[in-house]
Design a protein around this motif. Structure first.
Motif, PDB file in Angstrom:
ATOM      1  N   ARG A 205       0.824  -1.207   0.000  1.00 51.14           N
ATOM      2  CA  ARG A 205       0.000   0.000   0.000  1.00 51.14           C
ATOM      3  C   ARG A 205       0.860   1.260   0.000  1.00 51.14           C
ATOM      4  N   ASN A 206       0.460   2.218  -0.829  1.00 49.14           N
ATOM      5  CA  ASN A 206       1.086   3.536  -0.801  1.00 49.14           C
ATOM      6  C   ASN A 206       0.540   4.296   0.402  1.00 49.14           C
ATOM      7  N   ARG A 207       1.441   4.805   1.262  1.00 52.93           N
ATOM      8  CA  ARG A 207       0.954   5.478   2.465  1.00 52.93           C
ATOM      9  C   ARG A 207       1.817   6.684   2.807  1.00 52.93           C
ATOM     10  N   THR A 300       5.391  10.376   0.986  1.00 53.74           N
ATOM     11  CA  THR A 300       4.725   9.077   0.867  1.00 53.74           C
ATOM     12  C   THR A 300       5.747   8.005   0.509  1.00 53.74           C
ATOM     13  N   GLU A 302       6.154   3.694  -0.964  1.00 51.91           N
ATOM     14  CA  GLU A 302       5.597   2.457  -1.511  1.00 51.91           C
ATOM     15  C   GLU A 302       6.742   1.515  -1.851  1.00 51.91           C
ATOM     16  N   ILE A 305       9.340   2.280  -5.055  1.00 55.39           N
ATOM     17  CA  ILE A 305       9.871   3.609  -5.375  1.00 55.39           C
ATOM     18  C   ILE A 305      11.277   3.518  -5.969  1.00 55.39           C
TER      19      ILE A 305
END
Length: 377
Positions: A205-207, A300, A302, A305
């Protein structure tokens, strides 16, 4: 040199290197268009297009600043990639995932320190894999929790070094005498394995990870993002430290000797295996810190990256002169500058293509890159 000589050389260049002549002409036109935009001059052209337009100095300076930020990330990460190539003679495709390793491990430590007593330990250590305390509640920023950010930098470097050395011992060391192509293929496999281990541990998940509260401050009348300022200070400090190490220490001299001639370095008594280990230690540390700083500025994180950054890092290294750490830094600035400033003329979907186009044009004129040669210095 008189005017006739200049004209004669210009004709020779156009005849022998037409692509270079076109590139110079295009650059001149873009420069004139930029000056016209800054002056607020707009000249109608055919098809509803215009030459010049409106561009505020504030937006232009913002794009240049963003180019410096991005260039520092590319250059810092590219140093390790250049060192690996110059000393071990192969292109390490797992380098991008070392960048990701530093990002996750560093931010796991930073969130744990900043959010101690606020969030669940597992939630913090695994970099917010699901719902829980928000970044603003945790307060992970250089303003609210500077110690946590500093600890994150250190952990990002150390953890990435450990992973890089383990990969070398398990994968690369047994294959070191088999040539660059087998090592390159092995690095692709190591990259895929590391990437999906990171996804398994931290989630896909991207957070968000950084606090957005009070990160902007005014310095000398300018609004400055403290995360970006931290990135600039840390990145430049590390680059200067690498320069000092290469030029003033025995390890640096040994690395430069091994890059020039590995066999001769071995004959003269240089401990080549120690130099190889030092290469992984330094390259891994810089890659990890680059990933950590990239997330600090971006806000952010993920699991892929590093994979997205890898092509830009390679472009910076190749443009600067593969094998040269100074070339990697210079190439990083060029790629970063073009990546951001090209937004004046093209949509953001195409600015990556502009950066790679500049790399191709430069290499057509100077195939060995800006600094050229295979050397760590």
């Amino acid at each position: 040199m008189d005017v006739s000589d200049v004209i004669t050389r210009g004709k020779v260049t156009i005849r022998e290197q037409p692509l270079l002549a076109i590139a110079v002409l295009a650059t001149a036109l873009l420069a004139l268009d930029l000056l016209a935009r800054l002056a607020g001059i707009e000249v109608p052209l055919a098809g509803g297009r215009t030459f010049g337009g409106e561009l505020s100095m504030g937006r232009f300076s913002g794009l240049v600043w963003n180019g410096i930020i991005v260039g520092l990330i590319f250059g810092l990460a590219g140093i390790g990639l250049s060192m690996t190539y110059s000393i071990l003679n192969f292109a390490n495709f797992s380098h991008g995932d070392l960048v990701t390793t530093g990002a996750f491990t560093g931010w796991g430590a930073a969130l744990l320190v900043a959010g101690w007593g606020i969030g669940d330990i597992g939630h913090l250590l695994l970099v917010r894999p699901g719902s829980g305390a928000s970044p603003n509640e945790i307060g992970a920023s250089i303003v609210q929790a500077p110690l946590s950010i500093l600890i994150g930098v250190i952990i990002a470097a150390l953890a990435t070094v450990v992973v890089a050395v383990i990969i070398d011992r398990i994968v690369y060391k047994p294959m070191r005498d088999r040539g660059g192509i087998p090592l390159l293929i092995a690095s692709i496999g190591a990259a895929l394995a590391l990437r999906y281990i990171l996804q398994f541990v931290y989630g896909g998940r991207n957070r968000g990870v950084t606090s957005t509260q009070d990160v902007n401050t005014e310095i000398a009348g300018f609004s400055v993002n403290m995360h970006e300022l931290t990135l600039v200070i840390v990145a430049i400090s590390l680059m200067l430290a690498m320069h000092f190490m290469l030029q003033r220490t025995k390890l640096g001299k040994a690395m430069r000797a091994m890059a020039d001639n590995k066999d001769l370095a071995l004959v003269t008594g240089i401990p080549t295996e120690r130099v190889v280990t030092a290469t992984w230690v330094l390259g891994g540390a810089l890659a990890g810190v680059a990933g950590y700083l990239y997330v600090l500025e971006r806000g952010t994180i993920e699991f892929n990256i590093g994979w997205f950054l890898l092509l830009f890092i390679f472009a910076a290294v190749i443009l600067g002169g593969i094998g040269s750490i100074y070339g990697a830094i210079a190439g990083g600035f060029v790629i970063g500058f073009v990546h951001e400033v090209s937004l004046i003329w093209i949509p953001s979907d195409f600015n990556a293509a502009a950066a790679f186009l500049i790399m191709i044009l430069v290499l057509l004129y100077r195939p060995q890159g800006i600094f050229g040669g295979v050397t760590t210095a």
